[in-house]
Design a protein around this motif. Structure first.
Motif, short mmCIF file in Angstrom:
data_model
loop_
_atom_site.label_atom_id
_atom_site.label_comp_id
_atom_site.label_asym_id
_atom_site.label_seq_id
_atom_site.Cartn_x
_atom_site.Cartn_y
_atom_site.Cartn_z
N ILE A 210 0.90 -1.20 0.09
CA ILE A 210 0.20 0.01 -0.11
C ILE A 210 0.84 1.41 0.07
N ALA A 211 0.78 2.01 -0.96
CA ALA A 211 1.53 3.11 -1.38
C ALA A 211 0.95 4.58 -0.58
N SER A 212 -0.50 4.50 -0.59
CA SER A 212 -0.96 5.75 0.02
C SER A 212 -2.43 5.58 0.31
N LEU A 213 -2.83 6.14 1.34
CA LEU A 213 -4.31 5.99 2.16
C LEU A 213 -4.91 7.25 1.87
N GLU A 214 -6.20 7.21 1.18
CA GLU A 214 -6.77 8.60 0.72
C GLU A 214 -8.32 8.71 1.51
N ALA A 215 -8.41 7.67 2.48
CA ALA A 215 -9.76 7.89 3.27
C ALA A 215 -9.77 7.03 4.49
N ASP A 216 -10.58 7.55 5.36
CA ASP A 216 -10.46 7.14 6.88
C ASP A 216 -11.81 6.69 7.39
N VAL A 217 -11.82 5.98 8.51
CA VAL A 217 -13.21 5.90 9.06
C VAL A 217 -14.07 7.29 9.23
N GLY A 218 -15.31 7.02 8.67
CA GLY A 218 -16.21 8.14 8.80
C GLY A 218 -16.11 9.14 7.52
N SER A 219 -15.27 8.84 6.83
CA SER A 219 -15.43 9.54 5.38
C SER A 219 -16.64 9.19 4.58
N ARG A 220 -17.22 10.17 4.15
CA ARG A 220 -18.42 9.93 3.12
C ARG A 220 -17.67 10.03 1.76
N VAL A 221 -17.90 8.88 1.21
CA VAL A 221 -17.17 8.71 -0.11
C VAL A 221 -18.34 8.57 -1.32
N LYS A 222 -18.00 8.65 -2.85
CA LYS A 222 -18.79 8.47 -3.68
C LYS A 222 -18.23 7.36 -4.59
N LYS A 223 -19.04 6.74 -5.44
CA LYS A 223 -18.77 5.52 -6.03
C LYS A 223 -17.66 5.95 -6.99
N GLY A 224 -16.54 5.00 -6.94
CA GLY A 224 -15.25 5.30 -7.91
C GLY A 224 -14.47 6.42 -7.15
N ASP B 40 -21.67 4.56 -3.36
CA ASP B 40 -21.70 5.82 -2.11
C ASP B 40 -21.94 5.32 -0.95
N GLY B 41 -21.21 5.97 0.01
CA GLY B 41 -21.47 5.65 1.61
C GLY B 41 -20.49 6.19 2.50
N ILE B 42 -20.51 5.72 3.66
CA ILE B 42 -19.60 6.02 4.71
C ILE B 42 -18.97 4.86 5.15
N ILE B 43 -17.49 5.30 5.19
CA ILE B 43 -16.60 4.25 5.63
C ILE B 43 -16.56 3.77 7.12
N SER B 44 -17.09 2.46 7.45
CA SER B 44 -17.18 2.19 8.86
C SER B 44 -15.99 1.62 9.43
N SER B 45 -15.14 1.08 8.57
CA SER B 45 -13.91 0.30 9.19
C SER B 45 -12.89 0.52 8.03
#
Length: 364
Positions: free
Chosen positions: A76-90, A181-186
């Protein structure tokens, strides 16, 4: 003798005067009844109220999506999201080191180019063989060999292109993106970790939707239908309204209870893992209702006070049922025409005298 008669006469006059004076005293005045409280009265009303089915259960995601690694051997070279982030499809969530895959892509591009050249050469040889063969200079077997070489070159080119496509797919897999679409839970992805295919990286709540999974027994379950309104109370005291989305077709073999899935509004205070209690509204039923302020609780029982013609109140035990919008249902113990004390029953005792106050009418 005259002195004795005079004394008797004087004594008689005194006795008569005392008697007359006592008869002239006014009669004793009886103290009037003292009112203990001024009250307003109401009468019970008949209303159509929904039947309420009490239940409790856990709050859980409507659906969860698991995002796994589709390739192996890359870190894994980079992380762009964390728990609680609201994300879009893609949306990009993480990237994997792609240097090795890029090198493989270049190699496969060279293999494809070589296969294209081999096919062109095989086609050229086959064309010459057909021209020469018309003069009888080549045998049929030789001409067949040239045709086989053309077919082999075509197969080699198709294989090389397939390998190149596989490499490009693997290169695409170095970008970890949200599947909905959704919210990162873990998040189990760690920077620098070398992955194996199938490793879980993220988990998200699809569309951020949380639902209430109310537990009911078989008798209650038969009365619930899709679309019915439900109200629940969260652990923090917040009230929520939802709609029954799905009624489970089966009961748990161990608990003999089934789940009713209630959709909740988005962006509410509901969180997965909470436990809540609430009520599901069934079909309406007629109810005899009084203001909730008219019902008091004493010694674990419910009472109302009714007002008699003598302006004294009578404490009556009642059985209460549903509660809705500052009113309570009376199941038994009350005659509907009775005049019921609207409020202040906590300060009254059975038989207390009160003063009736007419409710104020708002001026137009």
């Amino acid at each position: 003798m005259r002195k004795i008669l005079l004394a008797v006469a004087v004594l008689t006059v005194v006795i008569v005067l005392i008697y007359l004076r006592r008869g002239a005293e006014p009669p004793a005045v009886t103290a009037p009844n003292v009112s203990s409280l001024s009250v307003e009265v109401v009468q019970a009303r008949r209303q159509l109220w929904p039947q309420l089915l009490s239940a409790s259960g856990a709050l859980a995601p409507w659906q969860e999506a698991v995002i796994n690694a589709e390739t192996s051997g890359l870190r894994i070279a980079s992380l762009e999201a964390d728990v609680g982030s609201r994300v879009k499809k893609g949306q990009l969530l993480a990237t994997l080191a792609s240097e090795t895959v890029l090198a493989e892509e270049s190699k496969q591009q060279a293999v494809v180019a070589q296969a294209v050249a081999n096919l062109e050469q095989a086609n050229s040889n086959d064309r010459r063989a057909r021209v020469v063969g018309q003069g009888g200079a080549l045998s049929e077997q030789q001409r067949e060999d040239y045709r086989i070489k053309v077919a082999t070159a075509k197969a080699d080119l198709a294989g090389a292109r397939a390998e190149l496509q596989t490499t490009r797919i693997r290169l695409k897999q170095t970008r970890i993106v949200a599947v909905d679409d959704g919210i990162i839970s873990s998040r189990t992805a760690l920077l620098g970790k070398v992955l194996s295919a199938g490793d879980e990286l993220f988990r998200l709540v699809r569309e951020g939707r949380i639902e209430w999974q109310a537990e009911l027994d078989s008798r209650q379950l038969a009365r619930v239908q899709t679309g019915q309104l439900a109200r629940l109370i969260l652990p923090g005291g917040q009230s929520l309204e939802g709609r029954v989305r799905l009624v489970s077709p089966t009961l748990n073999n161990k608990t003999s209870r089934a789940l009713v899935y209630v959709s909740l509004p988005e962006d509410s205070a509901a969180r997965a893992g909470m436990y809540a209690s609430g009520q599901i509204e069934l079909g309406p039923r007629e109810a005899v209702t009084v203001p909730d302020t008219a019902v008091i609780l004493r010694d674990g029982r419910s009472y109302v006070f009714t007002l008699g013609d003598d302006m004294r109140v009578v404490q009556r035990p009642v059985e209460v049922g549903r509660r809705l919008q500052q009113a309570v249902e009376i199941l038994s113990g009350l005659n509907e025409p009775a005049r019921i004390v609207r409020a202040g029953g906590a300060f009254l005792n059975d038989g207390a005298s009160v003063t009736l106050v007419q409710p104020q009418v708002a001026q137009p």
